[in-house]
Scaffold this motif. Structure first.
Motif, PDB file in Angstrom:
ATOM      1  N   ILE A  87       5.422  -7.753   1.046  1.00 62.47           N
ATOM      2  CA  ILE A  87       4.639  -8.032  -0.150  1.00 62.47           C
ATOM      3  C   ILE A  87       3.237  -7.406  -0.033  1.00 62.47           C
ATOM      4  CG2 ILE A  87       3.647 -10.290   0.472  1.00 62.47           C
ATOM      5  CD1 ILE A  87       5.727  -9.913  -2.615  1.00 62.47           C
ATOM      6  N   GLU A  88       2.735  -7.309   1.202  1.00 61.08           N
ATOM      7  CA  GLU A  88       1.425  -6.691   1.431  1.00 61.08           C
ATOM      8  C   GLU A  88       1.468  -5.213   1.008  1.00 61.08           C
ATOM      9  OE1 GLU A  88       3.074  -8.638   3.476  1.00 61.08           O
ATOM     10  OE2 GLU A  88       1.751  -9.919   4.671  1.00 61.08           O
ATOM     11  N   TYR A  89       2.526  -4.520   1.449  1.00 62.23           N
ATOM     12  CA  TYR A  89       2.638  -3.111   1.073  1.00 62.23           C
ATOM     13  C   TYR A  89       3.024  -2.950  -0.383  1.00 62.23           C
ATOM     14  CZ  TYR A  89       1.365  -0.574   5.219  1.00 62.23           C
ATOM     15  OH  TYR A  89       0.630  -0.014   6.225  1.00 62.23           O
TER      16      TYR A  89
ATOM     17  N   ILE B  92       2.274  -4.850  -2.940  1.00 62.33           N
ATOM     18  CA  ILE B  92       1.263  -5.216  -3.949  1.00 62.33           C
ATOM     19  C   ILE B  92      -0.125  -4.701  -3.575  1.00 62.33           C
ATOM     20  CG2 ILE B  92       0.125  -7.129  -5.155  1.00 62.33           C
ATOM     21  CD1 ILE B  92       2.768  -8.626  -5.121  1.00 62.33           C
ATOM     22  N   ILE B  93      -0.702  -5.196  -2.481  1.00 65.02           N
ATOM     23  CA  ILE B  93      -2.090  -4.793  -2.154  1.00 65.02           C
ATOM     24  C   ILE B  93      -2.165  -3.312  -1.814  1.00 65.02           C
ATOM     25  CG2 ILE B  93      -4.116  -5.117  -0.679  1.00 65.02           C
ATOM     26  CD1 ILE B  93      -3.502  -7.895  -0.255  1.00 65.02           C
ATOM     27  N   ALA B  94      -1.338  -2.903  -0.838  1.00 64.43           N
ATOM     28  CA  ALA B  94      -1.430  -1.511  -0.406  1.00 64.43           C
ATOM     29  C   ALA B  94      -1.014  -0.570  -1.540  1.00 64.43           C
ATOM     30  CB  ALA B  94      -0.569  -1.282   0.834  1.00 64.43           C
TER      31      ALA B  94
ATOM     32  N   MET C 208      -1.565  -0.931  -4.701  1.00 65.92           N
ATOM     33  CA  MET C 208      -2.714  -0.718  -5.590  1.00 65.92           C
ATOM     34  C   MET C 208      -3.779   0.127  -4.901  1.00 65.92           C
ATOM     35  SD  MET C 208      -3.148  -4.140  -7.891  1.00 65.92           S
ATOM     36  CE  MET C 208      -3.064  -5.418  -6.641  1.00 65.92           C
ATOM     37  N   ARG C 209      -4.060  -0.178  -3.634  1.00 61.61           N
ATOM     38  CA  ARG C 209      -5.091   0.598  -2.931  1.00 61.61           C
ATOM     39  C   ARG C 209      -4.740   2.080  -2.896  1.00 61.61           C
ATOM     40  NH1 ARG C 209      -6.157  -3.487   2.221  1.00 61.61           N
ATOM     41  NH2 ARG C 209      -7.298  -5.074   1.039  1.00 61.61           N
ATOM     42  N   PHE C 210      -3.465   2.387  -2.621  1.00 61.61           N
ATOM     43  CA  PHE C 210      -3.066   3.800  -2.491  1.00 61.61           C
ATOM     44  C   PHE C 210      -2.871   4.453  -3.847  1.00 61.61           C
ATOM     45  CE2 PHE C 210      -1.032   2.563   1.789  1.00 61.61           C
ATOM     46  CZ  PHE C 210      -2.221   2.782   2.437  1.00 61.61           C
TER      47      PHE C 210
ATOM     48  N   LEU D 178     -15.343  -2.225  -0.185  1.00 61.75           N
ATOM     49  CA  LEU D 178     -16.697  -2.742   0.058  1.00 61.75           C
ATOM     50  C   LEU D 178     -16.626  -4.168   0.530  1.00 61.75           C
ATOM     51  CD1 LEU D 178     -19.019  -1.881  -2.920  1.00 61.75           C
ATOM     52  CD2 LEU D 178     -18.721  -0.740  -0.724  1.00 61.75           C
ATOM     53  N   ARG D 179     -17.207  -4.430   1.675  1.00 65.74           N
ATOM     54  CA  ARG D 179     -17.184  -5.785   2.195  1.00 65.74           C
ATOM     55  C   ARG D 179     -18.585  -6.220   2.612  1.00 65.74           C
ATOM     56  NH1 ARG D 179     -11.204  -6.704   4.798  1.00 65.74           N
ATOM     57  NH2 ARG D 179     -10.202  -6.480   2.783  1.00 65.74           N
ATOM     58  N   PRO D 180     -19.292  -6.846   1.696  1.00 63.78           N
ATOM     59  CA  PRO D 180     -20.649  -7.294   2.009  1.00 63.78           C
ATOM     60  C   PRO D 180     -20.600  -8.442   3.014  1.00 63.78           C
ATOM     61  CG  PRO D 180     -20.189  -7.430  -0.365  1.00 63.78           C
ATOM     62  CD  PRO D 180     -18.899  -7.189   0.322  1.00 63.78           C
TER      63      PRO D 180
ATOM     64  N   VAL E   1     -18.423  -0.464   4.574  1.00 64.01           N
ATOM     65  CA  VAL E   1     -17.628   0.364   3.677  1.00 64.01           C
ATOM     66  C   VAL E   1     -16.408   0.809   4.481  1.00 64.01           C
ATOM     67  CG1 VAL E   1     -17.565   2.421   2.221  1.00 64.01           C
ATOM     68  CG2 VAL E   1     -19.722   1.171   2.508  1.00 64.01           C
ATOM     69  N   ARG E   2     -15.307   0.190   4.147  1.00 68.21           N
ATOM     70  CA  ARG E   2     -14.052   0.450   4.860  1.00 68.21           C
ATOM     71  C   ARG E   2     -13.256   1.501   4.106  1.00 68.21           C
ATOM     72  NH1 ARG E   2      -9.109  -4.062   4.973  1.00 68.21           N
ATOM     73  NH2 ARG E   2      -7.510  -2.609   5.673  1.00 68.21           N
ATOM     74  N   GLU E   3     -12.916   2.594   4.774  1.00 73.00           N
ATOM     75  CA  GLU E   3     -12.047   3.589   4.138  1.00 73.00           C
ATOM     76  C   GLU E   3     -10.744   2.857   3.820  1.00 73.00           C
ATOM     77  OE1 GLU E   3      -9.625   6.421   2.738  1.00 73.00           O
ATOM     78  OE2 GLU E   3      -9.030   5.360   4.554  1.00 73.00           O
TER      79      GLU E   3
ATOM     80  N   ALA F 218      -4.012   4.270   9.921  1.00 70.02           N
ATOM     81  CA  ALA F 218      -2.688   3.742  10.272  1.00 70.02           C
ATOM     82  C   ALA F 218      -1.987   3.136   9.054  1.00 70.02           C
ATOM     83  CB  ALA F 218      -2.826   2.698  11.370  1.00 70.02           C
ATOM     84  N   TYR F 219      -2.776   2.863   7.996  1.00 71.27           N
ATOM     85  CA  TYR F 219      -2.219   2.211   6.806  1.00 71.27           C
ATOM     86  C   TYR F 219      -1.375   3.129   5.926  1.00 71.27           C
ATOM     87  CZ  TYR F 219      -4.807  -2.136   7.479  1.00 71.27           C
ATOM     88  OH  TYR F 219      -5.278  -3.327   7.952  1.00 71.27           O
ATOM     89  N   THR F 220      -1.376   4.434   6.200  1.00 71.60           N
ATOM     90  CA  THR F 220      -0.536   5.308   5.379  1.00 71.60           C
ATOM     91  C   THR F 220       0.941   4.994   5.582  1.00 71.60           C
ATOM     92  OG1 THR F 220      -0.986   6.933   7.079  1.00 71.60           O
ATOM     93  CG2 THR F 220      -1.987   7.318   4.940  1.00 71.60           C
TER      94      THR F 220
ATOM     95  N   GLY G  34     -12.088  -1.176   9.954  1.00 77.05           N
ATOM     96  CA  GLY G  34     -12.745  -1.889   8.862  1.00 77.05           C
ATOM     97  C   GLY G  34     -12.055  -3.217   8.581  1.00 77.05           C
ATOM     98  N   ASP G  35     -10.750  -3.213   8.688  1.00 76.79           N
ATOM     99  CA  ASP G  35      -9.998  -4.459   8.496  1.00 76.79           C
ATOM    100  C   ASP G  35     -10.433  -5.484   9.541  1.00 76.79           C
ATOM    101  OD1 ASP G  35      -7.895  -6.262   7.682  1.00 76.79           O
ATOM    102  OD2 ASP G  35      -6.864  -5.662   9.524  1.00 76.79           O
ATOM    103  N   ILE G  36     -10.498  -5.035  10.777  1.00 77.12           N
ATOM    104  CA  ILE G  36     -10.755  -5.968  11.879  1.00 77.12           C
ATOM    105  C   ILE G  36     -12.204  -6.458  11.876  1.00 77.12           C
ATOM    106  CG2 ILE G  36     -10.765  -6.198  14.388  1.00 77.12           C
ATOM    107  CD1 ILE G  36      -8.498  -3.982  14.341  1.00 77.12           C
TER     108      ILE G  36
ATOM    109  N   PHE H  93     -10.653  -6.425  -7.104  1.00 73.33           N
ATOM    110  CA  PHE H  93     -11.575  -7.360  -6.447  1.00 73.33           C
ATOM    111  C   PHE H  93     -10.797  -8.551  -5.919  1.00 73.33           C
ATOM    112  CE2 PHE H  93     -13.632  -4.561  -9.232  1.00 73.33           C
ATOM    113  CZ  PHE H  93     -14.755  -4.183  -8.519  1.00 73.33           C
ATOM    114  N   GLU H  94     -11.117  -8.952  -4.691  1.00 76.60           N
ATOM    115  CA  GLU H  94     -10.352 -10.029  -4.058  1.00 76.60           C
ATOM    116  C   GLU H  94     -11.178 -10.704  -2.969  1.00 76.60           C
ATOM    117  OE1 GLU H  94      -7.091  -8.430  -1.685  1.00 76.60           O
ATOM    118  OE2 GLU H  94      -8.224  -6.649  -1.177  1.00 76.60           O
ATOM    119  N   PRO H  95     -10.903 -11.984  -2.733  1.00 81.00           N
ATOM    120  CA  PRO H  95     -11.471 -12.587  -1.526  1.00 81.00           C
ATOM    121  C   PRO H  95     -10.778 -11.939  -0.330  1.00 81.00           C
ATOM    122  CG  PRO H  95      -9.945 -14.109  -2.591  1.00 81.00           C
ATOM    123  CD  PRO H  95     -10.059 -12.906  -3.486  1.00 81.00           C
TER     124      PRO H  95
HETATM  125  C1  IPM Z   1      -7.240  -7.248   4.236  1.00 79.54           C
HETATM  126  C2  IPM Z   1      -5.904  -7.756   4.690  1.00 79.54           C
HETATM  127  C3  IPM Z   1      -4.830  -6.694   4.443  1.00 79.54           C
HETATM  128  C4  IPM Z   1      -5.232  -5.465   5.256  1.00 79.54           C
HETATM  129  C5  IPM Z   1      -3.397  -7.136   4.750  1.00 79.54           C
HETATM  130  C6  IPM Z   1      -3.003  -8.314   3.903  1.00 79.54           C
HETATM  131  C7  IPM Z   1      -2.408  -6.014   4.609  1.00 79.54           C
HETATM  132  O1  IPM Z   1      -5.956  -8.154   6.016  1.00 79.54           O
HETATM  133  O2  IPM Z   1      -7.385  -6.942   3.054  1.00 79.54           O
HETATM  134  O3  IPM Z   1      -8.161  -7.189   5.053  1.00 79.54           O
HETATM  135  O4  IPM Z   1      -4.876  -5.354   6.427  1.00 79.54           O
HETATM  136  O5  IPM Z   1      -5.874  -4.610   4.699  1.00 79.54           O
END
Ligand code: IPM
Ligand code: MG
Length: 355
Positions: free
Chosen positions: A85-87, A89-91, A93-95, A103-105, A129-131, A136-138, A244-246, A274-276
């Motif tokens: 579901i992560e790939y 929906i979220i990924a 849209m991102r891709f 952007l993560r303030p 500012v996370r690319e 690795a997300y490709t 950037g994720d970490i 936009f998301e928490p």
């Molecule tokens: C984030 C999340 C996502 C990511 C997950 C849900 C795939 O951890 O937005 O930081 O790794 O980008």
């Protein structure tokens, strides 16, 4: 009156609860600051998938693209295969919307929220500012001899010149606009991941065009250390997707917890998301215990993005003042009922308008 079309995907777990409060705040600021918001609600997420086997159908995706912005609550469910579901929906849209800057303030609204000794709001005020479209997300990965003792697993970290350059440029522009210390820090691990030399070179080349902006560099491991030891050293930092994720989860803790950290997945001039940054927290779902502050702050970022700067600032000020006055005690699970926090923010906004 200006109208913004917002696609709303509340998602899974605590997503719907926090989204409900965030959308209430968005509606109120629209009314207060003279614009209108038309929301289209989309049902996608794990529950919808389990019921229909549908993740994010193309016609709906095409429709979502036509909006001014997208709001996402949270997605993820332990009953589903990891990453599906992560790939989907979220990924996706991102891709596919090419939302290249995440952007993560990381901003501390009140000293008591910070787990670091002796650090206050003036010390914790940075934007990572996370690319958001490469690394690795490709998803380029593979297995050979699966299940075999000699199994091989690979995942490719992808960096393109164009992808690296545009996000670095975004960070420099942002540092100029923020006008804080006018510093951009490049965070990478080029000493071990030699392919990240493309980041080193591109950063140096872009920096030449911004003589008014100072540059710094930190390897990701050291950056984690500095963020805890000397968060005041950071203004704007730019970093590849995975780091950037970490580091933004670490940043979220430094600013008070996952319940507070918001993000914008941005492509300037195009529909953005936009998301928490927190997840769906299934064990807290439906109990009215999750903090909606991060989701509410995501609506502030959304307002800022569409050009409603006054509304964006009003939301942020309301949150900051609620922490300062002690009315809002924190963002830990169960600290306040979810709906009570929404109500508090609405009241704070209304009180401000009357003052
Ligand atoms: C984030 C999340 C996502 C990511 C997950 C849900 C795939 O951890 O937005 O930081 O790794 O980008
Ligand atoms: Mg994350």
């Amino acid at each position: 009156m200006k109208q913004y079309n917002i696609a709303e995907i509340a998602g899974d777990g605590i997503g719907p609860e926090v989204t409900h409060e965030a959308m209430g705040v968005l509606d109120l600021v629209a009314e207060m600051y003279g614009f209108s918001v038309k929301r289209t609600v989309y049902p996608y997420g794990s529950e919808h998938y389990l019921a229909t086997k549908e993740i994010f159908p193309e016609p709906a995706f095409e429709e979502v693209k036509g909006h001014d912005a997208i709001f996402l609550g949270a997605i993820g469910d332990p009953r589903l295969p990891v990453g599906l579901i992560e790939y989907g929906i979220i990924a996706k849209m991102r891709f596919e919307l090419d939302l290249y800057a995440n952007l993560r303030p990381i901003q501390l609204y009140d000293e008591k929220l910070c787990p670091l000794k002796g650090k206050g709001p003036a010390d914790v005020d940075m934007i990572i500012v996370r690319e958001n479209t490469e690394d690795a997300y490709t998803g380029m990965h593979g297995f050979a001899h699966k299940g075999d003792p000699l199994e091989v697993a690979t995942q490719t970290m992808v960096y393109t010149r164009a992808g690296t350059e545009r996000v670095i440029r975004y960070a420099f522009e942002l540092a100029r606009e923020r006008n804080k210390t006018k510093t951009v820090t490049l965070i990478d691990k080029a000493n071990a991941i030699r392919a990240q030399d493309i980041w080193t070179r591109t950063f140096a080349e872009v920096a030449v065009e911004y003589p008014d902006i100072k540059t710094e560099h930190a390897y990701i491991d050291a950056a984690c250390m500095w963020m805890v030891k000397n968060p005041e050293w950071f203004d704007v930092a730019v970093t590849p997707n995975l780091f950037g994720d970490i580091i933004t989860d670490l940043g979220a803790m430094v600013q008070g917890g996952m319940g507070i950290a918001a993000s914008g997945n941005i492509h300037p001039g195009r529909v953005s998301l936009f998301e928490p940054i927190h997840g769906s927290a299934p064990k807290h779902a439906g109990k009215n215990v999750a903090s909606p502050v991060a989701a509410i702050m995501a609506t502030s970022m959304l307002c800022d993005f569409v050009g409603e700067k006054t509304a964006a600032q009003a939301i942020e000020n309301a949150i900051r003042e609620l922490f300062k006055s002690g009315e809002l005690k924190g963002v830990g699970t169960g600290t306040h009922p979810t709906d009570a926090v929404g109500e508090m923010v609405l009241n704070a906004l209304r009180a401000k308008a009357r003052a």
